[in-house]
Design a protein around this motif. Structure first.
Motif, short mmCIF file in Angstrom:
data_model
loop_
_atom_site.label_atom_id
_atom_site.label_comp_id
_atom_site.label_asym_id
_atom_site.label_seq_id
_atom_site.Cartn_x
_atom_site.Cartn_y
_atom_site.Cartn_z
N MET A 22 0.85 -1.19 0.00
CA MET A 22 0.00 0.00 0.00
C MET A 22 0.88 1.24 0.00
SD MET A 22 -1.39 0.01 3.92
CE MET A 22 -1.89 -1.71 3.79
N THR A 23 0.29 2.40 -0.39
CA THR A 23 1.02 3.66 -0.45
C THR A 23 0.32 4.68 0.44
OG1 THR A 23 1.76 3.24 -2.70
CG2 THR A 23 1.78 5.53 -1.96
N ILE A 24 1.11 5.48 1.17
CA ILE A 24 0.57 6.52 2.05
C ILE A 24 0.85 7.87 1.42
CG2 ILE A 24 0.66 7.55 4.34
CD1 ILE A 24 1.58 4.88 5.41
N VAL A 25 -0.20 8.62 1.14
CA VAL A 25 -0.06 9.94 0.55
C VAL A 25 -0.74 10.95 1.47
CG1 VAL A 25 -0.49 11.38 -1.46
CG2 VAL A 25 -0.06 8.93 -1.75
N THR A 26 0.05 11.88 1.98
CA THR A 26 -0.45 12.93 2.88
C THR A 26 -1.35 12.37 3.96
OG1 THR A 26 -2.35 13.42 1.46
CG2 THR A 26 -0.30 14.66 1.05
N GLY A 27 -0.89 11.30 4.57
CA GLY A 27 -1.61 10.72 5.69
C GLY A 27 -2.75 9.80 5.31
N ILE A 28 -3.06 9.65 3.99
CA ILE A 28 -4.16 8.79 3.54
C ILE A 28 -3.57 7.49 3.00
CG2 ILE A 28 -6.10 8.56 1.96
CD1 ILE A 28 -6.33 11.59 1.96
N VAL A 29 -4.04 6.38 3.51
CA VAL A 29 -3.55 5.08 3.07
C VAL A 29 -4.43 4.57 1.94
CG1 VAL A 29 -3.10 2.69 3.74
CG2 VAL A 29 -2.65 4.55 5.36
N ASP A 30 -3.82 4.27 0.79
CA ASP A 30 -4.54 3.69 -0.35
C ASP A 30 -4.08 2.25 -0.51
OD1 ASP A 30 -5.72 2.92 -2.68
OD2 ASP A 30 -5.28 4.79 -3.76
N PRO A 31 -4.88 1.28 -0.09
CA PRO A 31 -4.45 -0.11 -0.14
C PRO A 31 -4.33 -0.67 -1.56
CG PRO A 31 -6.76 0.02 0.48
CD PRO A 31 -6.25 1.43 0.43
N TYR A 32 -4.84 0.04 -2.57
CA TYR A 32 -4.81 -0.48 -3.94
C TYR A 32 -3.61 0.01 -4.74
CZ TYR A 32 -9.44 -2.22 -2.94
OH TYR A 32 -10.49 -2.90 -2.37
N VAL A 33 -2.87 0.97 -4.20
CA VAL A 33 -1.65 1.45 -4.86
C VAL A 33 -0.46 0.74 -4.23
CG1 VAL A 33 -0.18 3.43 -5.33
CG2 VAL A 33 -2.67 3.68 -5.41
N LEU A 34 0.29 0.00 -5.02
CA LEU A 34 1.39 -0.82 -4.50
C LEU A 34 2.67 -0.01 -4.41
CD1 LEU A 34 0.83 -4.22 -6.36
CD2 LEU A 34 -0.17 -3.39 -4.24
N PRO A 35 3.57 -0.40 -3.50
CA PRO A 35 4.86 0.29 -3.38
C PRO A 35 5.76 -0.05 -4.57
CG PRO A 35 4.79 -1.62 -1.94
CD PRO A 35 3.41 -1.47 -2.50
N MET A 36 6.81 0.71 -4.72
CA MET A 36 7.75 0.51 -5.82
C MET A 36 8.56 -0.75 -5.59
SD MET A 36 8.53 1.97 -8.66
CE MET A 36 9.78 1.79 -9.93
N PRO A 37 8.61 -1.68 -6.56
CA PRO A 37 9.43 -2.89 -6.39
C PRO A 37 10.91 -2.59 -6.58
CG PRO A 37 8.42 -2.87 -8.55
CD PRO A 37 7.86 -1.69 -7.82
N HIS A 38 11.75 -3.46 -6.02
CA HIS A 38 13.20 -3.36 -6.19
C HIS A 38 13.64 -4.42 -7.20
CE1 HIS A 38 13.44 -0.60 -2.82
NE2 HIS A 38 12.70 -1.44 -2.10
N PRO A 39 14.86 -4.33 -7.73
CA PRO A 39 15.33 -5.34 -8.70
C PRO A 39 15.23 -6.77 -8.18
CG PRO A 39 16.79 -3.46 -8.71
CD PRO A 39 15.83 -3.23 -7.59
N ALA A 40 15.42 -6.96 -6.86
CA ALA A 40 15.37 -8.31 -6.29
C ALA A 40 13.99 -8.68 -5.74
CB ALA A 40 16.42 -8.45 -5.19
N SER A 41 12.99 -7.85 -6.00
CA SER A 41 11.64 -8.16 -5.52
C SER A 41 11.09 -9.38 -6.26
CB SER A 41 10.70 -6.98 -5.75
OG SER A 41 11.10 -5.86 -4.99
#
Length: 712
Positions: free
Chosen positions: A1-20
């Motif tokens: 999930m991603t947190i934008v200005t204190g709001i949690v959006d469970p449908y937006v995924l975090p950025m993956p890393h090369p080893a993800s």
């Protein structure tokens, strides 16, 4: 999930890393052991998402995507693999919308995205954010330029919509424009040619001249010669293991020379096999039979040039197992052969699969999902009556989780399938091939030649190839055993694909109730059997089971019967029977169905058509009549809910019977045939046959005395 200005959006995924990992562990079932790929790799395996044993393992290859687009398309693809579309967006798109796609759809979607990326790159666009509304409108016509059906085009538009969907849910959206068909509807963006139907109901049934001999050979292999094949395979494996474990000893060499010397000296055919157009000495067979090592056998072969000799004196590799199976009343083999055992095992597995595909009404994926132990012997009840054999296995179509997403592993049916005797016999044969609990058509256990450890069940393409090979083998056997009438002809509609068996079963039940097709008589009560409490859940029309296919074929057959009756009356034929007037009225108002492609709505239309009590006509060629089925006057054995007659239980005096001049003529022709048979029969049988012939003539005479001419 991603947190934008204190709001949690469970449908937006975090950025993956090369080893993800490519697939997040929350989407992988506990029993799935396929290795997971890493984000930076050029090939992403989606096998961790695939639990259906009949589905091939899929992967995404990034080498085909232009490098300038790879970072953007990879991120959207990873988001699609691990994310979900918001429920609010799904509600806007209707009941069929899903938050997650199947792995097969994911691969197809990325393929479409890659195709779009290549087109954009060719037109000087190297950023998805530059794909504007106008670019979408320019691209779509070029996508259909090579020719695409509207059904396929709808799928493509859906894949492209998902590029926009999951770009919005990625950690760094590219800003690709919303596809214009999302706001305006898809119709204006689809190819112009409209086509009906699709799916299993548009699949052509197998021709009766094909399915008849095909089932004869499939059941013959399963029931008449399976023991010989399995014994030969067991002995072949024993000889192969023995040959591999034999050590080089003087005794083994002496036995080897004693075995081969007489054959070489007197010009007797040598045990050999053919591969790739060349003939070789069967060294494994010889080593297993003599106790010599493979090394000793190879040395002796080179020393005496036995392969060259075997090419001139090619002989069999007989196994020391008895031949008990009969074809056409004679032993089907002089001996079982070492070099043929693997091929025969392959055909045995195919024969069993054909029996299950045709005589269960199961979909191909459901047959491939069966496991050893799925059809236990039934127990008797308190009164001593033994119940039906039931198949408890998985189904896969439209199986979803609580969020509406497809479940790759499927689910066990709440109500099992009913298995008749040939199916039980086929399952028992397959259970002798695979270990308990294993898939009955396991790809690894049915690879008798190479014995590779392929995962899951045989794939549909592999099974289709095996069916083609089985047909070719059966035709050679038919000619070798002087059975030219049992040769399987080519089907006029093409290859014998697995999807056609289920449609063929419905066709033959609807149109061949008396058993003109091999074994159809054993299924004469199938519609009734599927309506019992035991099998009602599978056959229920509300569940879209086999009954929907049966209704389609029965409705088509009834419409054909009405059309034929109209044509006969128009040419001056007269009709008789208590339902004659009603039949003429029904024929005059029955629709004609042009062509064979069936729309998705036709199953419901067919059920409604059959429910018109008293005005639906069913041809019964074995009783030489037409049934204008009306529930209140029907004498056949059926359930109260049936909307069709039990045609193999037609009874004299039924108020639904109708006969034409054609039926009367056929009755007399059949009576003459019976009299000819009686002339060569013993006294008791002769008298009985003559009585049957006389009854047929009396029925024809009754038609002549009661028939009326009706103006259509």
């Amino acid at each position: 999930m991603t947190i934008v200005t204190g709001i949690v959006d469970p449908y937006v995924l975090p950025m993956p890393h090369p080893a993800s990992p490519v697939v997040d562990t929350r989407w992988i079932s506990p029993h799935n052991t396929h290795p997971n790929s890493l984000y930076h790799e050029y090939t992403w395996s989606l096998a961790p998402l695939i639990d259906n044993p009949s589905t091939g393992l899929r992967a995404i290859n990034w080498r085909k995507c232009p490098k300038v687009f790879q970072s953007q398309v990879r991120l959207v693809a990873w988001t699609m693999i691990n994310g979900e579309i918001r429920p609010t967006d799904l509600q806007r798109r209707g009941m069929r919308a899903r938050g997650r796609s199947s792995p097969l759809d994911m691969v197809a979607a990325v393929r479409e995205w890659t195709r779009l990326a290549r087109w954009l790159h060719q037109h000087g666009i190297d950023d998805l954010g530059d794909c504007t509304d106008g670019i979408w409108r320019d691209y779509i016509p070029t996508r259909w330029a090579a020719g695409t059906s509207r059904r396929r085009a709808r799928q493509v538009l859906g894949h492209l919509t998902r590029l926009w969907d999951f770009d919005l849910l990625s950690a760094h959206p590219s800003g690709i424009a919303r596809p214009p068909w999302e706001a305006e509807g898809a119709d204006d963006f689809l190819p112009g040619i409209r086509e009906p139907g699709g799916g299993e109901n548009s699949t052509e049934p197998l021709d009766p001249q094909v399915i008849g001999p095909l089932m004869v050979w499939a059941i013959r292999v399963v029931e008449d010669v399976a023991d010989d094949i399995l014994d030969a395979w067991e002995e072949t494996q024993r000889l192969t293991a023995t040959a591999a474990s034999n050590r080089s000893t003087p005794g083994g060499r002496a036995a080897l020379e004693a075995f081969l010397a007489p054959l070489m000296r007197f010009g007797t055919p040598l045990p050999a096999f053919e591969r790739g157009g060349s003939v070789f000495l069967a060294r494994t067979y010889v080593a297993g039979m003599t106790g010599a090592s493979l090394r000793q056998t190879k040395w002796l072969t080179k020393r005496h040039r036995l392969s060259q000799l075997a090419a001139r004196q090619t002989g069999p590799c007989p196994l020391r197992v008895p031949v008990t199976g009969l074809i056409n009343g004679r032993p089907w083999r002089e001996h079982m052969d070492f070099t043929e055992a693997a091929t025969l095992m392959r055909h045995l597995g195919t024969a069993a699969a054909i029996v299950c595909l045709y005589l269960t009404g199961m979909r191909p994926q459901e047959v491939l999902g069966m496991r050893s132990g799925c059809c236990p012997d039934p127990e008797s009840d308190q009164s001593g009556v033994i119940g039906r054999h039931l198949i408890r296995s998985h189904h896969f179509k439209n199986v979803t989780d609580h969020d509406g997403n497809q479940v790759s592993a499927g689910a066990e049916r709440d109500v099992p399938w009913v298995a008749i005797t040939p199916v039980v016999n086929a399952i028992r044969v397959l259970e002798r091939i695979v270990p308990h609990g294993e898939l009955l058509l396991s790809a690894s256990h049915h690879d008798f030649t190479h014995q590779h450890k392929h995962p899951g069940a045989l794939k549909l393409t592999a099974l289709r190839t095996r069916i083609e090979d089985f047909v070719a083998w059966a035709n050679r056997e038919a000619l070798a055993h002087d059975l030219p009438d049992q040769v399987i002809p080519e089907d006029p509609h093409g290859a014998i694909s697995t999807a056609r068996f289920r449609r063929s079963l419905a066709w033959h039940i609807a149109r061949r109730p008396g058993g003109l097709v091999a074994l159809a008589i054993q299924y004469g009560h199938m519609r009734t059997a599927l309506d019992t409490h035991t099998a009602n859940g599978y056959g229920a029309r509300s569940r879209g089971g086999i009954h929907s296919v049966l209704d389609i074929e029965t409705a088509l057959a009834a419409a054909d019967t009405a059309a034929q009756l109209r044509d006969r009356v128009a040419t001056g034929e007269k009709i008789s029977g208590p339902a004659a007037r009603r039949a003429i009225t029904a024929a005059a108002h029955a629709p004609r169905f042009e062509g064979r492609l069936i729309s998705a709505k036709f199953a419901k239309q067919a059920a409604a058509y059959l429910a018109r009590d008293g005005i639906v006509l069913h041809d019964n060629p074995d009783a030489y009549l037409i049934c204008a089925f009306k529930r209140d006057t029907a004498l056949c054995d059926r359930t109260a809910e049936d909307t069709v007659p039990t045609l193999n239980d037609c009874r004299p005096g039924c108020g639904n019977a109708v006969r034409t001049d054609t039926h009367a003529r056929q009755l007399r022709e059949r009576a003459d045939e019976i009299d000819q048979l009686a002339a060569h029969a013993p006294d008791g049988t002769r008298q009985r046959l003559h009585r049957n012939a006389n009854r047929l003539r009396e029925t024809a005479d009754a038609h002549e005395t009661t028939k009326v001419e009706v103006t259509a």
